[in-house]
Design an enzyme around this catalytic site. Sequence first.
Site, PDB file in Angstrom:
ATOM      1  N   LYS A 118      -0.671 -13.993   5.403  1.00  0.00           N
ATOM      2  CA  LYS A 118       0.173 -13.775   6.578  1.00  0.00           C
ATOM      3  C   LYS A 118      -0.273 -14.599   7.789  1.00  0.00           C
ATOM      4  O   LYS A 118       0.549 -15.044   8.591  1.00  0.00           O
ATOM      5  CB  LYS A 118       0.213 -12.293   6.925  1.00  0.00           C
ATOM      6  CG  LYS A 118       1.091 -11.466   5.991  1.00  0.00           C
ATOM      7  CD  LYS A 118       1.199 -10.043   6.467  1.00  0.00           C
ATOM      8  CE  LYS A 118       2.257  -9.265   5.705  1.00  0.00           C
ATOM      9  NZ  LYS A 118       2.011  -9.218   4.265  1.00  0.00           N
ATOM     10  N   HIS A 237       6.932   2.456   5.694  1.00  0.00           N
ATOM     11  CA  HIS A 237       7.072   1.001   5.864  1.00  0.00           C
ATOM     12  C   HIS A 237       7.675   0.338   4.631  1.00  0.00           C
ATOM     13  O   HIS A 237       7.560  -0.880   4.459  1.00  0.00           O
ATOM     14  CB  HIS A 237       5.728   0.344   6.196  1.00  0.00           C
ATOM     15  CG  HIS A 237       5.064   0.898   7.413  1.00  0.00           C
ATOM     16  ND1 HIS A 237       5.611   0.793   8.667  1.00  0.00           N
ATOM     17  CD2 HIS A 237       3.903   1.584   7.564  1.00  0.00           C
ATOM     18  CE1 HIS A 237       4.810   1.378   9.543  1.00  0.00           C
ATOM     19  NE2 HIS A 237       3.778   1.876   8.896  1.00  0.00           N
ATOM     20  N   GLU A 277      11.726 -12.980   6.775  1.00  0.00           N
ATOM     21  CA  GLU A 277      11.896 -11.663   7.396  1.00  0.00           C
ATOM     22  C   GLU A 277      11.581 -11.710   8.890  1.00  0.00           C
ATOM     23  O   GLU A 277      10.618 -12.356   9.319  1.00  0.00           O
ATOM     24  CB  GLU A 277      11.009 -10.644   6.696  1.00  0.00           C
ATOM     25  CG  GLU A 277      11.274 -10.581   5.184  1.00  0.00           C
ATOM     26  CD  GLU A 277      10.876  -9.274   4.577  1.00  0.00           C
ATOM     27  OE1 GLU A 277      10.412  -8.371   5.305  1.00  0.00           O
ATOM     28  OE2 GLU A 277      11.027  -9.132   3.348  1.00  0.00           O
ATOM     29  N   ARG A 294      10.077 -15.033  -3.320  1.00  0.00           N
ATOM     30  CA  ARG A 294      10.624 -14.488  -4.563  1.00  0.00           C
ATOM     31  C   ARG A 294      12.001 -13.910  -4.277  1.00  0.00           C
ATOM     32  O   ARG A 294      12.450 -13.866  -3.131  1.00  0.00           O
ATOM     33  CB  ARG A 294       9.712 -13.385  -5.101  1.00  0.00           C
ATOM     34  CG  ARG A 294       9.463 -12.273  -4.069  1.00  0.00           C
ATOM     35  CD  ARG A 294       8.694 -11.118  -4.652  1.00  0.00           C
ATOM     36  NE  ARG A 294       8.242 -10.170  -3.637  1.00  0.00           N
ATOM     37  CZ  ARG A 294       8.966  -9.193  -3.114  1.00  0.00           C
ATOM     38  NH1 ARG A 294      10.220  -9.042  -3.490  1.00  0.00           N
ATOM     39  NH2 ARG A 294       8.457  -8.371  -2.213  1.00  0.00           N
TER      40      ARG A 294
END
Length: 662
Positions: A118, A237, A277, A294
């Site tokens: 990340k 989440h 996202e 993916r």
Amino acid sequence: MPRIKKLLIANRNEIARRILRAAQPLGIATVAVYSEADAQALHVQEADEAYCIGPAPSLESYLRIDKLIETALKAGADAIHPGYGFVSESPAFAQACAEAGITLVGPTPQAIADMADKACAKEIAQQAGLPCIPGFSEPNASVADLMAAAQRIGYPVMIKALAGGGGRGMRLVLNESEFASQLHSAQLEAKNAFNDDRVMLEKAIINPRHIEIQVLADTHGHAVHLGERDCSVQRRHQKIVEEAPSPAVNSELRARMGEAALKLVHATNYVGAGTVEFLLDTQGDFYFIEMNTRLQVEHGVTEAITGIDLVQWQLRIASGEQLTLQQEHIRFNGHAIQGRLCAEDPARDFMPQTGPVLAWQADPHSRCDHALQMGGEVSPWYDSLLAKVIVHADNRLAACEKLADALNRTVLVGFEHNALYLQRIASHPVFQGGEFGTGFLAEHAEALLQAQTKILECAVAAVFLAHQQNTTQAAWPSALSGFSSTRALPRPLKLKVNGNTHQIKVNKISNDYTVDGLGDTPLLLANWQPAVTGQNVHKIQSTINGTSAQYLVALNGNGIWVQRWLNPQAAFIEDESLLSASALGEGVFQPNITSPMNGKITQVLVQPGQQVEAGTVLVCLEAMKMEHRITAKSAAVVEAVHVNVGDQMKLKQIMVQLKPTQ
């Protein structure tokens, strides 16, 4: 790049079935893999070939890169589709495919590696010009470093696993006093899920929309986006309801978010299907979160509004075809919503459930991607996701109503699941109004989790038990002795549903029954018409106090499941008439704390001699990709602890022994 001739699918159940459905019309031969737990699974039956790759635990089967490559070579597969989950975002797996000369249906190892971390993904996104949330991402930072960074960023902050996904290793921290404990919990979960406990921090945006952009890119440098999906309805989440398009995104914002997503595609030389996202705040500003390299679980809603088969395009791109889609020609038709049907109990903090599939029937008027079959079993080894119920309509309100109806028409009996919870979400006025964020489920928990009264189901169960005994002439328990075919004596029963025990009497008069003990006045069940529809499964038609309805009854252990037609939540009704008082344990102190499912111990929080109160967390157990806190039911003293961190638990295995306080 040659056309794919034979495809190994490195995944299971409904994911594998979705890929099979796309590959077979293209003339591609298919190879399934399965663990010992999945030997009878539908994807195994439907593929051209199938190979067992190991025992039930995914670390010994679906996550074994060496076994997947070995099986592909053995089967003569020239390509592998990883689906979503397991090895789908593993740079090591992508590299192993390349070294073995096998085409991976997905991006390059480098693109996967860049986006899997990340912190690295955020740096690349910033350089590409995407807006990012303020944060801190030093991989080797100490606890003190992280606490200092949280102070600089300002609370609330979000702790996120660097190698994370699926909401695991993520914790919201509201103030400094809870930072250390939340950090420890996040790192433990990340270590267990990804074998990597490194974390990063980000400024928490409270109650945002979670918006993702679907992208497709070929090997010739051409890329398009297929609009957005709104994934704001989340528990723990993790997404549970997704839709396309988003009610919060207009055409101008869609164009800006799509442009940002394509910048990242080109910056990473991305190939295949992917998802970028974003978080969208209440002022209309959006921020990059991550890129999933993916296909997504929720890809079906994009397919519904665009008419584009994303999996077939993945296969065509991996075969070297040029992407013929042009951005200006992509159109969005109507509205689509997906509900994730999961084996979990929303009323018990979404605790995963296991059990037999005694009855199953999907709504025939909506798309349902699943791998359920009657007589099958939901095991504890994998994700709790069972099926994806996808509806499409001309507008959003119609789609909400269609999803609620599809869930009402879903029959699934044998364990607790979330169909009613999803139906309540789809029917909720705030959800239907479209004005909500990621805090929607927490804000409306009381209405969404309200327990249903199961009086009618309990009455059906009582009459079913009485009727069954009459027709089979089986021996009744001593408490029920004295029945005579010439005189209608009341049948006493002791039935438990929703934690409440009812003393019930059943009277038979011709083909009708009266049931006492479920309210102030007796219930009349007229026109009782049972029919056997499968092994231990019965369909009941009856009129209760003047209202006709259908019920499904399935025998299971010392009780029965009863599901009323157009009510997706079956009731499990225990027949306590057949149990002794000592077996019931009513009002008796329960000394043994047992595991509610197969799983792994992640924390042991008590020691022998320690005094605990009701609600004290004793151990934490990870199962079905979620961490569960096992608590004491009453005040007690810990007598013995039988587990250590890392131990694998079996269902009902004793973990902690307690004794009453003096």
